[in-house]
Design a protein around this motif. Structure first.
Motif, mmCIF file in Angstrom:
data_model
loop_
_atom_site.group_PDB
_atom_site.id
_atom_site.type_symbol
_atom_site.label_atom_id
_atom_site.label_comp_id
_atom_site.label_asym_id
_atom_site.label_seq_id
_atom_site.Cartn_x
_atom_site.Cartn_y
_atom_site.Cartn_z
ATOM 1 N N CYS A 238 102.495 6.039 77.869
ATOM 2 C CA CYS A 238 101.710 6.025 76.723
ATOM 3 C C CYS A 238 100.244 6.069 76.599
ATOM 4 O O CYS A 238 99.686 5.849 75.376
ATOM 5 C CB CYS A 238 102.274 4.365 76.308
ATOM 6 N N ILE A 239 99.926 6.703 77.449
ATOM 7 C CA ILE A 239 98.450 7.031 77.595
ATOM 8 C C ILE A 239 98.280 8.471 77.543
ATOM 9 O O ILE A 239 98.926 9.389 78.319
ATOM 10 C CB ILE A 239 97.852 6.669 79.020
ATOM 11 N N ASP A 240 97.451 9.014 76.488
ATOM 12 C CA ASP A 240 97.238 10.237 76.258
ATOM 13 C C ASP A 240 96.060 11.070 77.311
ATOM 14 O O ASP A 240 96.419 12.115 77.652
ATOM 15 C CB ASP A 240 96.959 10.588 74.926
ATOM 16 N N LEU A 241 95.299 10.373 77.669
ATOM 17 C CA LEU A 241 94.029 10.888 78.533
ATOM 18 C C LEU A 241 93.531 9.786 79.263
ATOM 19 O O LEU A 241 93.279 8.429 78.791
ATOM 20 C CB LEU A 241 93.278 11.293 77.695
ATOM 21 N N GLY A 242 93.116 9.859 80.573
ATOM 22 C CA GLY A 242 92.630 8.968 81.503
ATOM 23 C C GLY A 242 91.284 9.533 81.870
ATOM 24 O O GLY A 242 91.174 10.745 82.313
ATOM 25 N N VAL A 243 90.213 8.947 81.790
ATOM 26 C CA VAL A 243 88.700 9.095 82.061
ATOM 27 C C VAL A 243 88.058 8.332 82.950
ATOM 28 O O VAL A 243 88.679 7.034 82.949
ATOM 29 C CB VAL A 243 88.084 9.617 80.843
ATOM 30 N N GLN A 244 86.872 8.533 83.500
ATOM 31 C CA GLN A 244 85.927 7.753 84.170
ATOM 32 C C GLN A 244 84.789 7.677 83.636
ATOM 33 O O GLN A 244 84.376 8.541 83.049
ATOM 34 C CB GLN A 244 86.109 8.122 85.779
ATOM 35 N N VAL A 245 84.152 6.503 83.777
ATOM 36 C CA VAL A 245 82.858 6.258 83.510
ATOM 37 C C VAL A 245 82.085 5.802 84.664
ATOM 38 O O VAL A 245 82.527 5.059 85.439
ATOM 39 C CB VAL A 245 82.912 5.446 82.254
ATOM 40 N N SER A 246 80.707 6.091 84.421
ATOM 41 C CA SER A 246 79.800 5.628 85.805
ATOM 42 C C SER A 246 79.433 4.167 85.254
ATOM 43 O O SER A 246 79.273 3.784 83.932
ATOM 44 C CB SER A 246 78.632 6.500 85.953
ATOM 45 N N ASP A 247 79.035 3.402 86.464
ATOM 46 C CA ASP A 247 78.214 2.174 86.568
ATOM 47 C C ASP A 247 77.226 2.265 85.310
ATOM 48 O O ASP A 247 76.881 1.252 84.536
ATOM 49 C CB ASP A 247 77.808 1.650 87.816
ATOM 50 N N ALA A 248 76.283 3.279 85.599
ATOM 51 C CA ALA A 248 75.086 3.448 84.805
ATOM 52 C C ALA A 248 75.409 3.553 83.243
ATOM 53 O O ALA A 248 74.906 3.079 82.390
ATOM 54 C CB ALA A 248 74.367 4.445 85.345
ATOM 55 N N GLN A 249 76.354 4.273 82.952
ATOM 56 C CA GLN A 249 76.822 4.563 81.648
ATOM 57 C C GLN A 249 77.321 3.455 81.153
ATOM 58 O O GLN A 249 76.980 3.067 79.808
ATOM 59 C CB GLN A 249 77.860 5.872 81.603
ATOM 60 N N ALA A 250 78.238 2.751 81.604
ATOM 61 C CA ALA A 250 78.835 1.526 81.330
ATOM 62 C C ALA A 250 77.682 0.251 81.111
ATOM 63 O O ALA A 250 77.588 -0.283 79.804
ATOM 64 C CB ALA A 250 79.639 0.811 82.061
ATOM 65 N N PHE A 251 76.920 -0.044 81.948
ATOM 66 C CA PHE A 251 75.992 -0.967 81.773
ATOM 67 C C PHE A 251 74.727 -0.854 80.738
ATOM 68 O O PHE A 251 74.303 -1.698 80.108
ATOM 69 C CB PHE A 251 75.420 -1.397 83.194
ATOM 70 N N GLU A 252 74.401 0.508 80.858
ATOM 71 C CA GLU A 252 73.276 0.759 79.897
ATOM 72 C C GLU A 252 73.542 0.876 78.271
ATOM 73 O O GLU A 252 73.031 0.369 77.588
ATOM 74 C CB GLU A 252 72.730 2.282 80.173
#
Length: 346
Positions: A238-252
Motif C-alpha cells: 500500500c506504499i507507492d514510494l519509500g524515501v529517506q530523510v537526514s537528521d539535519a533535514q528533519a530537525f531543521e
C-alpha cells in the motif's frame, strides 16, 4: 460535549492548512499531538489493549509490557490507567527524558536495557528481547509487540475517516515509517477510499525499511535500525514510494516550522514535512497533501530545539532553511541560524 474518560479525547484532531505558493497544492497537517498523550500513537495503543482484552490474551488486572521510545509507551500508560492495569515500558537511552517523565507520572514502570550503546544508536533489538523476556516471567503479563501486532495498523481507521471528512478528499499522504503500523493503516485506508491516492513513506537516513544500508541516526521513534527486522505489520503493497530523510533535514525543518507557523512538531514530523514539500515542488504530488503531526516538539526542547545540542552533533544546516524558504515562497527575514557548521550529506 462533556466526556467521561481521558481516552474519549483520542481522535477528532484538527487540520492546519499550509499553502504552497506557485503549486496547486495544500499541505494539510493533522495535529495528532492534540491527543491526550501528545501523539498519534494514542490511537493504536488503546486499540492494541482492546484487541488483547477481546481475544482473552490480556485479562482484567493484567500487566502490559512494551518496548517503546516513548510515544507508544505514553499511550499504553493511559490505556493502563483506564483499564486498571500495570504497565512496564522497556526503553533505551534514545527515549526523550520528557517522554519517560510523562510515563512515570502516569504510573508506568520503566526498565532500561543493559549494555553499551552509542548516543546515535537505537537499541531496538535488545528492547524487544527484554520486553518479551519480562512478559514471559511475570504472571498475567502480555508483550504487546507493536511491530508484529495487527491491532497496531487497525488503530488508525478513525484517523482516515476524520481526515477525509475534514478535507473532502486526500490526493497524497506522506508519513513516517517505523514499525509500519501508522503508515500501513493510514495508507491502506486512504487507498480503499480512493485507489489513486499517492502514499509516500519516509524513514531516517540509516534505517533499513526500504533496503538501504543501515547506520546510526538520531531521529527517535521512527525507522528500523540495522540489526533489527522490519515489523510484520508493515504492508509494502500500500506504499507507492519509500524515501529517506537526514537528521539535519528533519530537525531543521521542525525548527523552521516553529518559527514560520508557531506550531511545535517533533523531529520525525519535520522530516516528513521536508519530503512532502520536496515532492510537491517536483510536481510528484499535489492537491490535498496530508501529513500527520505525529507528536509535538514540546518533547524535544532539549534536543531538536536546542542549537547547542545540534551544534555538538554537527546537525545544524542553514541551507535547509534556505530550501524551505524557496519552496514556501517566503522572503521574510526570520531568525535563521547563522555561521553554524553544516552537515555534509553524501
Amino acid at each position: 460535549m462533556i466526556l467521561n474518560k481521558v481516552t474519549d479525547l483520542i481522535g477528532n484532531t484538527p487540520i492546519l492548512s499550509l499553502s504552497v505558493p506557485g503549486r496547486q497544492a495544500r499541505l494539510l497537517l493533522k495535529v495528532e499531538k492534540n491527543n491526550p498523550g501528545g501523539s498519534i500513537k494514542d490511537r493504536m495503543a488503546r486499540n492494541m489493549v482492546l484487541a488483547a482484552l477481546k481475544s482473552g490474551r490480556l485479562k482484567p488486572g493484567g500487566v502490559i509490557v512494551e518496548s517503546s521510545s516513548g510515544n507508544t509507551g505514553i499511550g499504553l500508560a493511559i490505556a493502563a490507567v483506564e483499564f486498571g492495569m500495570r504497565f512496564i515500558a522497556v526503553v533505551d537511552h534514545h527515549a526523550a527524558p520528557d517522554k519517560i517523565a510523562v510515563m512515570l507520572a502516569l504510573g508506568a514502570e520503566i526498565r532500561y536495557v543493559e549494555g553499551e550503546y552509542r548516543e546515535d544508536e537505537v537499541a531496538v533489538v535488545e528492547r524487544q528481547r527484554m520486553a518479551a523476556e519480562l512478559a514471559s516471567e511475570i504472571p498475567g503479563a502480555v508483550f504487546m509487540n507493536q511491530s508484529d501486532n495487527a491491532a497496531n495498523a487497525g488503530g488508525y481507521a478513525d484517523f482516515v475517516r476524520e481526515a477525509i471528512g475534514q478535507a473532502g478528499h486526500i490526493d497524497a499522504y506522506v508519513g513516517c515509517v517505523g514499525t509500519g503500523g501508522s503508515m500501513t493503516g493510514i495508507a491502506h485506508g486512504l487507498k480503499v477510499h480512493n485507489a489513486e491516492t499517492k502514499t509516500i513513506a519516509v524513514e531516517p537516513d540509516g534505517s533499513i525499511v526500504f533496503g538501504q544500508p543501515g547506520h546510526a541516526y538520531y531521529q527517535s521513534g521512527t525507522g528500523t535500525p540495522a540489526g533489527d527486522t522490519v515489523g510484520l505489520v508493515l504492508d509494502y503493497s500500500c506504499i507507492d514510494l519509500g524515501v529517506q530523510v537526514s537528521d539535519a533535514q528533519a530537525f531543521e525543518t521542525a525548527r523552521y516550522v516553529a518559527r514560520k507557523t508557531g506550531l511545535l512538531v517533533g523531529g520525525s514530523t519535520g522530516g516528513v514535512i521536508y519530503k512532502a514539500l520536496e515532492f510537491i515542488d517536483s510536481g510528484t504530488i499535489g492537491g490535498n497533501v496530508l501529513v500527520a503531526v505525529a507528536d509535538g516538539g514540546e518533547k524535544y526542547l532539549h534536543t531538536v530545539f536546542s542549537e547547542d545540542w545540534l551544534r555538538e552533533r554537527n546537525l545544524l544546516d542553514p541551507l535547509v532553511w534556505q530550501q524551505l524558504d524557496e519552496w514556501l515562497g517566503d522572503d521574510r527575514s526570520i531568525d535563521k541560524p547563522r555561521e553554524t557548521p553544516r552537515l555534509h550529506l553524501a
